[in-house]
Design a protein around this motif. Structure first.
Motif, short mmCIF file in Angstrom:
data_model
loop_
_atom_site.label_atom_id
_atom_site.label_comp_id
_atom_site.label_asym_id
_atom_site.label_seq_id
_atom_site.Cartn_x
_atom_site.Cartn_y
_atom_site.Cartn_z
N ASP A 171 0.87 -1.08 0.01
CA ASP A 171 -0.15 0.12 -0.23
C ASP A 171 0.79 1.45 -0.15
OD1 ASP A 171 -2.37 1.80 0.20
OD2 ASP A 171 -2.32 1.57 2.33
N GLY A 172 0.83 2.05 -1.06
CA GLY A 172 1.50 3.34 -1.18
C GLY A 172 2.87 3.33 -1.31
N LEU A 173 3.58 2.35 -1.60
CA LEU A 173 5.12 2.11 -1.52
C LEU A 173 5.87 3.04 -2.16
CD1 LEU A 173 6.63 -0.20 0.18
CD2 LEU A 173 7.08 -1.40 -2.03
N ASP A 174 6.74 3.66 -1.73
CA ASP A 174 7.79 4.57 -2.36
C ASP A 174 9.27 3.96 -2.13
OD1 ASP A 174 5.64 6.25 -2.74
OD2 ASP A 174 7.00 8.09 -2.78
N VAL A 175 10.08 3.80 -3.09
CA VAL A 175 11.42 3.47 -2.90
C VAL A 175 12.55 4.46 -3.67
CG1 VAL A 175 13.17 1.71 -3.53
CG2 VAL A 175 10.96 1.18 -2.55
N HIS A 176 13.42 4.92 -3.13
CA HIS A 176 14.37 5.67 -3.67
C HIS A 176 15.59 5.16 -3.70
CE1 HIS A 176 11.09 8.84 -2.54
NE2 HIS A 176 11.68 9.49 -3.23
N TYR A 177 16.53 5.32 -4.91
CA TYR A 177 17.65 4.97 -4.82
C TYR A 177 18.43 6.25 -5.01
CZ TYR A 177 16.20 0.23 -5.81
OH TYR A 177 15.77 -1.02 -6.03
N GLY A 178 19.05 6.80 -3.89
CA GLY A 178 19.57 8.33 -4.29
C GLY A 178 18.44 9.33 -4.73
N ARG A 237 14.98 -1.06 1.36
CA ARG A 237 14.28 -0.24 2.49
C ARG A 237 13.36 0.67 1.74
NH1 ARG A 237 14.69 -0.09 8.13
NH2 ARG A 237 12.64 0.80 8.75
N PRO A 238 12.15 0.74 1.76
CA PRO A 238 11.03 1.59 1.11
C PRO A 238 11.21 2.86 2.13
CG PRO A 238 9.88 -0.62 1.57
CD PRO A 238 11.32 -0.55 2.23
N SER A 239 10.94 3.95 1.34
CA SER A 239 10.92 5.47 2.07
C SER A 239 9.45 5.58 2.40
CB SER A 239 11.60 6.29 1.04
OG SER A 239 10.90 6.39 -0.23
#
Length: 239
Positions: free
Chosen positions: A7-14, A54-56
């Protein structure tokens, strides 16, 4: 109860925003296909679920348990097992020893043996090659070994990342038949697959993601009939 809820997943790489508010579910006993072009965020989704990334932001629930922040090894012990892209068998170890490593977290060695026997029954080519080094197998055999090793772990939800990549059409069909049989025995599957036509033949439902966000979802039959899916992923021909 859903096996998996994202649900509502955000992931950043830099500075790269790889997933943008992604939401999806996998029901118990379902095969769900995750489709999209290279770089769309499919592998990142599986890596986030299995604890490798690790999701943000967002939530990941497996069998009603929040697993955000859990270690990958702990997630495996819960019955959620990830077969990554590229097979990654132990090339210098025998087929049998590769399978034994799938049971590293299982204390009951009789149960490990039972699971390996099940794998050999499901994948008789592996039984024929039990003493052969993993690195000497064909690409299709290595993929079967990677799936077999995951089965020894005892998954209730199996994450498969591009299992047909680089394989001949007949071998692709064999891999998909194995996934269908695994699912028929009760294991849920989240399948990332570039070969959308093959994936939608065995999936119950599917999601299409672009730029890290879900843009389309539906039953496998609906997606096969969708002109947008046909144009982008099925060579312009629905079904």
């Amino acid at each position: 109860m859903a096996a998996l809820e994202i649900d509502g997943l955000d992931v950043h790489y830099g500075g790269v925003h790889a997933l943008r508010g992604l939401s999806l579910t996998v029901g118990e006993g379902e095969v769900v296909a995750l489709l999209g072009n290279n770089g769309a965020g499919k592998t990142t989704t599986l890596s986030a679920v299995s604890g490798l990334v690790r999701p943000s932001a967002g939530r990941i629930t497996y069998e009603g348990r929040d697993i955000i922040g859990a270690k990958a090894s702990a997630i495996v012990r819960l019955g959620l097992v990830h077969v990554p892209e590229g097979r990654r068998v132990f090339s210098t170890l025998s087929v049998h020893d590769n399978l034994l490593l799938g049971g590293y977290a299982v204390r009951d060695q009789a149960e490990v043996k039972r699971r390996i026997d099940r794998v050999y029954g499901l994948l008789p080519r592996l039984a024929e090659r039990a003493g052969q080094q993993g690195g000497t197998l064909s690409g299709g055999e290595q993929q079967m070994l990677a799936i077999g090793r995951a089965l020894v772990t005892g998954p209730r939800l199996l994450l498969l990342d591009e299992p047909s990549m680089g394989l001949a059409p007949l071998v692709v069909a064999a891999v998909m038949d194995v996934i269908r049989e695994i699912n028929a025995e009760g294991t849920a599957v989240l399948l990332v697959e570039q070969n959308a036509r093959a994936a939608l033949k065995i999936a119950h439902r599917g999601y299409v993601i672009e730029n890290g966000a879900c843009v389309l979802t539906g039953t496998a039959a609906d997606l096969r009939d969708d002109a947008r899916v046909a144009e982008a992923y099925l060579g312009g021909t629905a079904r």
